[in-house]
Design an enzyme around this catalytic site. Structure first.
Site, mmCIF file in Angstrom:
data_model
loop_
_atom_site.group_PDB
_atom_site.id
_atom_site.type_symbol
_atom_site.label_atom_id
_atom_site.label_comp_id
_atom_site.label_asym_id
_atom_site.label_seq_id
_atom_site.Cartn_x
_atom_site.Cartn_y
_atom_site.Cartn_z
ATOM 1 N N ASP A 34 -29.162 23.750 21.994
ATOM 2 C CA ASP A 34 -27.323 23.735 21.054
ATOM 3 C C ASP A 34 -27.183 22.304 19.525
ATOM 4 O O ASP A 34 -26.621 23.127 19.443
ATOM 5 C CB ASP A 34 -26.473 24.221 21.773
ATOM 6 C CG ASP A 34 -26.454 23.014 22.877
ATOM 7 O OD1 ASP A 34 -26.612 22.095 23.083
ATOM 8 O OD2 ASP A 34 -25.276 23.959 23.362
ATOM 9 N N HIS A 119 -10.776 -3.481 10.228
ATOM 10 C CA HIS A 119 -10.687 -2.918 8.968
ATOM 11 C C HIS A 119 -8.491 -3.748 8.707
ATOM 12 O O HIS A 119 -8.321 -4.233 8.546
ATOM 13 C CB HIS A 119 -10.336 -1.565 8.850
ATOM 14 C CG HIS A 119 -9.971 -1.102 7.103
ATOM 15 N ND1 HIS A 119 -9.526 -2.249 5.944
ATOM 16 C CD2 HIS A 119 -8.225 -0.977 7.120
ATOM 17 C CE1 HIS A 119 -9.107 -2.063 5.065
ATOM 18 N NE2 HIS A 119 -7.837 -1.023 5.254
ATOM 19 N N ASP A 158 -8.979 -6.849 -3.498
ATOM 20 C CA ASP A 158 -7.693 -6.817 -3.235
ATOM 21 C C ASP A 158 -6.809 -7.528 -2.926
ATOM 22 O O ASP A 158 -7.862 -8.528 -2.260
ATOM 23 C CB ASP A 158 -7.756 -4.972 -2.782
ATOM 24 C CG ASP A 158 -8.462 -4.350 -1.476
ATOM 25 O OD1 ASP A 158 -8.027 -6.156 -0.636
ATOM 26 O OD2 ASP A 158 -8.907 -3.900 -1.192
ATOM 27 N N LYS A 181 -5.831 -3.756 -6.540
ATOM 28 C CA LYS A 181 -6.294 -2.818 -6.472
ATOM 29 C C LYS A 181 -5.180 -1.575 -6.617
ATOM 30 O O LYS A 181 -4.845 -1.586 -5.454
ATOM 31 C CB LYS A 181 -7.270 -2.675 -5.120
ATOM 32 C CG LYS A 181 -7.893 -1.742 -5.566
ATOM 33 C CD LYS A 181 -8.887 -1.915 -4.600
ATOM 34 C CE LYS A 181 -8.693 -1.217 -2.737
ATOM 35 N NZ LYS A 181 -9.480 -0.927 -1.685
#
Ligand code: R5P
Length: 281
Positions: A34, A119, A158, A181
């Site tokens: 599956d 990040h 940025d 940015k």
């Protein structure tokens, strides 16, 4: 200690194992009829390092399955690239704080987490366990030394990349600057006009992530218009979505390199050394 990895991060895991001189655990991967993922491993040890970047949804499942296989061991999760980290806030009503639920989920079955150029540092507490975020700035500077450019200007596209640009430049003894940015959509950005003395200069644009390449391409076009002699780009995490590489080449960027936090033909330097050092501490 033994090292085990998801399918996405096999090469990086191998490099870490070589540096630490620790065994890699063999994993056989397959799928049930599956489509569900199945795995079976060789013998694990009482101290395990799981290495796996989260780029697509299946990567998360692989990490969770490996965490369960290692249940009962002392587990360090090395998460070289954490997808969903850019949704680190509820920017609009009704949105999930994706980074929070991903971090909580991954942190719940392990003892310690190591990330690379996460990040946003504000994500760290969501793991709920000791978490170390490492920076590849030094390795990026070393990669730039191999370019054929003379005293490059290191530029963040940025404000979020300004510190990374500064750290890389400080290591190499170069100048740094950053642009401003404005993100218009998932694929479109505007770079505010800024006069930078780039005429005749070799410019290296640096960032944590190249995803669609929109940020880098827009910045490169502006800098070439202002007379830059050449543009190269170095990022940590080369997501390279939606034909980003060809997009970046087509606007005139000479070299595009990323680390092996996401393994690809653009992986021009490795996160293995800094991770191995952190695991040795
Ligand atoms: C955003 O703040 C990140 O640091 C990168 O600048 C961004 O993710 C790059 O995305 P793209 O390559 O799609 O412009």
């Amino acid at each position: 200690m033994k090292i085990i990895s998801t399918r996405r991060s096999q090469v990086l895991a191998g490099r870490i194992a070589d540096l630490l001189q620790k065994p890699l655990v063999d994993v056989r991967w397959t799928r049930f009829p599956d489509g569900e993922i199945y795995l079976r491993t060789d013998e694990i040890s009482n101290q395990m390092v799981i290495v796996g970047s989260l780029v697509e949804s299946d990567d998360l499942i692989e990490l969770l399955l490996l965490t369960d296989v290692c249940n009962g061991s002392e587990i360090t999760l090395v998460l070289p690239y954490m997808g969903y980290a850019r949704q680190d806030k509820q920017f609009n009503p009704g949105e999930p704080l994706s980074a929070r639920i991903i971090a909580r989920t991954l942190g719940s079955g392990v003892n310690r987490v190591i990330t690379i150029n996460l990040h946003e540092k504000t994500i760290i507490p969501y793991f709920g366990i000791p978490t170390t975020d490492l920076s590849l700035a030094g390795d990026m500077a070393a990669a730039i030394q191999n370019f054929s450019c003379k005293s490059p200007l290191i530029l963040g596209p940025d404000i979020g990349a300004a510190n990374l640009a500064y750290d890389i430049a400080a290591t190499g003894g170069w100048e740094s600057d950053h642009l401003h940015k404005v993100r218009l959509s998932g694929i479109e950005v505007r770079i505010e006009p800024k006069e930078i003395p780039v005429k005749g200069r070799d410019v290296v644009i640096v960032d944590d992530i190249i995803s669609t390449g929109g940020t880098q391409a827009t910045a490169a076009a502006m800098l070439l218009e202002q007379g830059a002699a050449s543009i190269c780009t170095v990022c940590v995490h080369g997501v390279l979505a939606s034909g980003a590489y060809t997009h970046l080449k087509s606007v005139g960027i000479n070299q595009i390199i990323s680390s092996d936090t996401i393994e690809s033909a653009c992986s021009g330097y490795s996160a293995a050394r800094i991770i191995a050092n952190a695991l040795n501490r």
